[in-house]
Design a protein around this motif. Structure first.
Motif, short mmCIF file in Angstrom:
data_model
loop_
_atom_site.label_atom_id
_atom_site.label_comp_id
_atom_site.label_asym_id
_atom_site.label_seq_id
_atom_site.Cartn_x
_atom_site.Cartn_y
_atom_site.Cartn_z
N GLY A 1 0.95 -1.14 0.07
CA GLY A 1 -0.05 0.04 0.04
C GLY A 1 0.86 1.28 0.00
O GLY A 1 0.42 2.33 0.55
N VAL A 2 1.82 1.55 -0.97
CA VAL A 2 2.88 2.37 -0.78
C VAL A 2 2.27 3.43 -1.85
O VAL A 2 1.95 3.30 -2.81
CB VAL A 2 4.37 2.12 -1.37
CG1 VAL A 2 5.05 3.17 -1.62
CG2 VAL A 2 4.80 1.26 -0.18
N SER A 3 2.43 4.69 -1.40
CA SER A 3 1.99 6.05 -2.13
C SER A 3 2.98 7.13 -2.21
O SER A 3 3.34 7.46 -0.83
CB SER A 3 0.58 6.51 -1.75
OG SER A 3 -0.41 5.72 -1.69
N LEU A 4 3.43 7.25 -3.24
CA LEU A 4 4.68 8.28 -3.36
C LEU A 4 4.46 9.32 -4.62
O LEU A 4 3.71 8.95 -5.39
CB LEU A 4 5.86 7.55 -3.38
CG LEU A 4 6.47 6.67 -2.30
CD1 LEU A 4 7.53 5.69 -3.01
CD2 LEU A 4 7.10 7.60 -1.16
N GLY A 5 5.15 10.12 -4.62
CA GLY A 5 5.22 11.04 -5.83
C GLY A 5 6.76 11.47 -6.26
O GLY A 5 7.46 11.81 -5.20
N VAL A 6 6.98 11.86 -7.44
CA VAL A 6 8.26 12.66 -8.03
C VAL A 6 7.89 13.72 -8.57
O VAL A 6 7.17 13.48 -9.77
CB VAL A 6 9.02 11.39 -8.77
CG1 VAL A 6 10.19 12.14 -9.32
CG2 VAL A 6 9.15 10.13 -8.09
N SER A 7 8.51 14.72 -8.13
CA SER A 7 8.15 16.01 -8.98
C SER A 7 9.24 16.57 -9.64
O SER A 7 10.40 16.12 -9.40
CB SER A 7 7.74 17.24 -8.09
OG SER A 7 6.60 16.78 -7.26
N GLU A 8 9.07 17.60 -10.56
CA GLU A 8 10.09 18.10 -11.41
C GLU A 8 11.44 18.97 -10.15
O GLU A 8 10.76 19.32 -9.41
CB GLU A 8 9.68 19.44 -11.89
CG GLU A 8 9.77 19.43 -13.44
CD GLU A 8 9.36 20.45 -14.22
OE1 GLU A 8 9.03 20.55 -15.59
OE2 GLU A 8 8.87 21.65 -13.53
#
Length: 604
Positions: free
Chosen positions: A23-30
């Motif tokens: 159940g992993v939630s992550l984000g990669v931004s500029e």
């Protein structure tokens, strides 16, 4: 506001009966530069493969922004073995076109040491198939970095790079506009490059702001607040935090949480090593002499790596050894090890190595020793001994030391044949330490070890009473475990560096600038013609090298003959004097040829 490039939403991945990610939630931004850490087998590689859409999640989803250009370096390259380096890296660009591109020149020089790829038999025209895994990996990295991407995903990019290559890569990635997600166990690299950290643990991913040092601060604080029951692990984190806080100011970026909390955590933590106490204990185990090198010459074939070396490794000395590839770091350790094992009978090409009578050497080479694949892990350790004395009243059983190195009770019954490369490396280290040596030679000990295992190894070595020489491209490990740094700069000498690896990089940079200033013409002035001329010079150098090697073989045969004649005519002083004169002439010629061989070896 930074544009979101990748979203990971409620992702899970199960292998067999084990949930790697839950159940992993992550984000990669500029603009993100994210370092991924965690124990081997906890799912770091799986996470970044799903992030790059090279692997599907069991549940949840990974979405990329429209038109996202992702560049990926995996642990197994997809290079065409029949292609040349030129075809894979610079494609069909003309010489004048790529040689006039500053970015391509920077990548080739940074990763290979020159535009003509010194060390590769045919330079850019070398066929990829026969190359080693490390050489192929550098080619794959060069191919990736020459192109433009929105997001770069790297899995262990520092493997097979030397200290200079790692420093160059860190600088290059800091200057790129691409977002970055990187799995690596190189803690110095993480501090230099990353602005965020993901810690993969038991199916979850914890996020931290800052580089590795900030991550250690924040993790120690998180564990304090959570009052974790993992006392042993917490103590290791606090110990590493204390070392980082007391180190050079340049080691850490600005902490993203209260510095007061960090200082409170380490208020009662002593320095990692009681150096004077360890020196006393080491002297009692080793006596006055460990290794004394007197006017030593170390060779690899006809190549003279070290000349007229007089050096001493004393009781309790902890030495880091750095240098350019091929300068003789491993050859020096091998020469010392051979002298110790043969009890002084096997000596280097010239000079003498004196070994202390009480020396009990353990040598961790870069090759993983083969063990019976049917053995269980615990059985392989107990085959050395059941208990180990770690000094100062500390003793561990084979099972306890196994747990320290990440082999839990269940893993201790795993057959050796089923272990991964990193696990075999850990087992090799374990067996060496179980034999209770008083001198350790560690040649690239950090290969395939995760950060948590490295931290545990460092903790173990903190209290280890003996003499130690470490060869490593891992700056953090060398600075953490040794007290002095020596360097081989490729000029057949060994130098002590009071300021450590920073001084080494400064010296290497100065040497490269001096060499560039002496070059007759730069690539930018001559374009493709300079490359062609360089290739021609390289071929000529190789021919002359072969000629010199044939002459050196003949000189060696002639010297053997003369020595035999001197022995046969020992009572004829006139003849002996004449034969001795011939020997001296041959020695002079040999020395001149060897110096010329070294000069040409740099150009070939």
């Amino acid at each position: 506001m930074a544009v979101n490039l990748v979203n990971v939403e409620a992702v899970s991945k199960v292998y067999g009966t084990r949930a790697l990610l839950d159940g992993v939630s992550l984000g990669v931004s500029e603009g993100d530069r994210i370092g991924v850490v965690g124990r081997n087998g906890d799912g770091k590689t799986t996470l970044i493969r799903m992030l790059a859409k090279l692997e599907e999640a069991d549940t949840g989803r990974v979405t990329h922004s429209g038109g996202l250009n992702v560049g990926v370096l995996t642990q197994h390259d997809s290079l065409d073995p029949a292609a040349t380096v030129r075809h894979e890296v610079i494609r069909d660009m003309a010489d004048h076109e790529w040689a006039g591109n500053a970015k391509i020149r920077d990548v080739l020089t940074g990763l290979f040491g020159g535009l003509d790829l010194p060390g590769f038999p045919q330079g850019l025209d070398t066929v990829i198939g026969p190359l080693s895994g490390g050489e192929r990996r550098r080619i794959a990295l060069a191919k990736l970095l020459i192109e433009e991407q929105d997001l770069i995903v790297l899995d262990e990019p520092t493997n097979h790079l030397d200290v200079e290559g790692i420093a160059w890569l860190a600088k290059h990635l800091r200057e790129r506009r691409s977002a970055l997600v990187c799995v690596t166990h190189d803690r110095w690299f993480l501090d230099q490059v990353c602005t965020r950290m993901w810690d993969v643990q038991k199916g979850a991913v914890y996020e931290y702001e800052g580089g590795y040092t900030d991550y250690v601060f924040a993790r120690a604080e998180r564990e304090r607040i959570a009052a974790t029951e993992e006392v042993k692990r917490q103590n290791l984190v606090r110990k590493e935090l204390a070392w980082l806080r007391r180190g050079a100011p340049a080691r850490t970026s600005k902490p993203r949480f209260r510095v007061e909390a960090a200082n409170e955590l380490i208020a009662d933590v002593p320095p990692p090593r009681d150096t004077s106490e360890l020196m006393k204990f080491a002297s009692s185990r080793l006596g006055k002499t460990v290794f004394d090198l007197e006017d030593v010459t170390v060779q690899a074939g006809p190549k003279v790596l070290l000349k007229h070396l007089t050096w001493q490794l004393g009781p309790g000395d902890r030495v880091g050894l750095v240098g350019v590839n091929g300068a003789g770091k491993t050859s020096l350790l091998r020469a010392m090890a051979e002298a110790a094992r043969s009890e002084g009978e096997k000596q280097p090409a010239a000079g003498r190595i004196v070994t202390g009578r009480t020396v009990k050497l353990a040598y961790l080479s870069q090759e993983v020793a083969e063990l019976d694949p049917e053995w269980r892990v615990l059985q392989a350790v107990q085959a050395v001994r059941d208990r180990v004395d770690l000094g100062k009243g500390r003793e561990m059983t084979a099972g306890q030391l196994c747990e320290t190195f990440g082999f839990n009770k269940e893993k201790q019954w795993t057959p050796v044949g089923d272990l991964s490369g990193g696990e075999r490396r850990r087992l090799q280290l374990l067996r060496l330490l179980m034999d209770e040596p008083n001198v350790l030679f560690l040649d690239e000990p950090t290969n395939d070890l995760d950060i948590e295992t490295l931290t545990q190894l460092e903790d173990l070595l903190d209290g280890w009473p003996g003499s130690m020489v470490v060869i490593s491209h891992d700056r953090f490990f060398i600075e953490r475990t040794t007290d002095r740094v020596f360097a081989l700069l490729g000029d057949a000498t060994l130098r002590m560096l009071p300021r450590g690896i920073d001084e080494y990089l400064e010296r290497r940079h100065a040497m490269e600038e001096a060499a560039a200033a002496q070059a007759p013409a730069s690539v930018t002035e001559k374009g493709g013609s300079a490359t062609a001329a360089s290739a021609k010079d390289s071929r000529a150098a190789k021919k002359e090298l072969q000629k010199i090697e044939r002459r050196l073989d003949k000189i060696s045969e002639k010297e053997n003959t003369l020595h035999a004649q001197i022995a046969d005519n020992a009572t004829d002083f006139g003849k002996v004097a004449k034969l001795d004169s011939e020997l001296r002439e041959l020695a002079t010629e040999r020395e001149e040829l060897e110096m010329r061989w070294l000069e040409l070896a740099d150009d070939a």
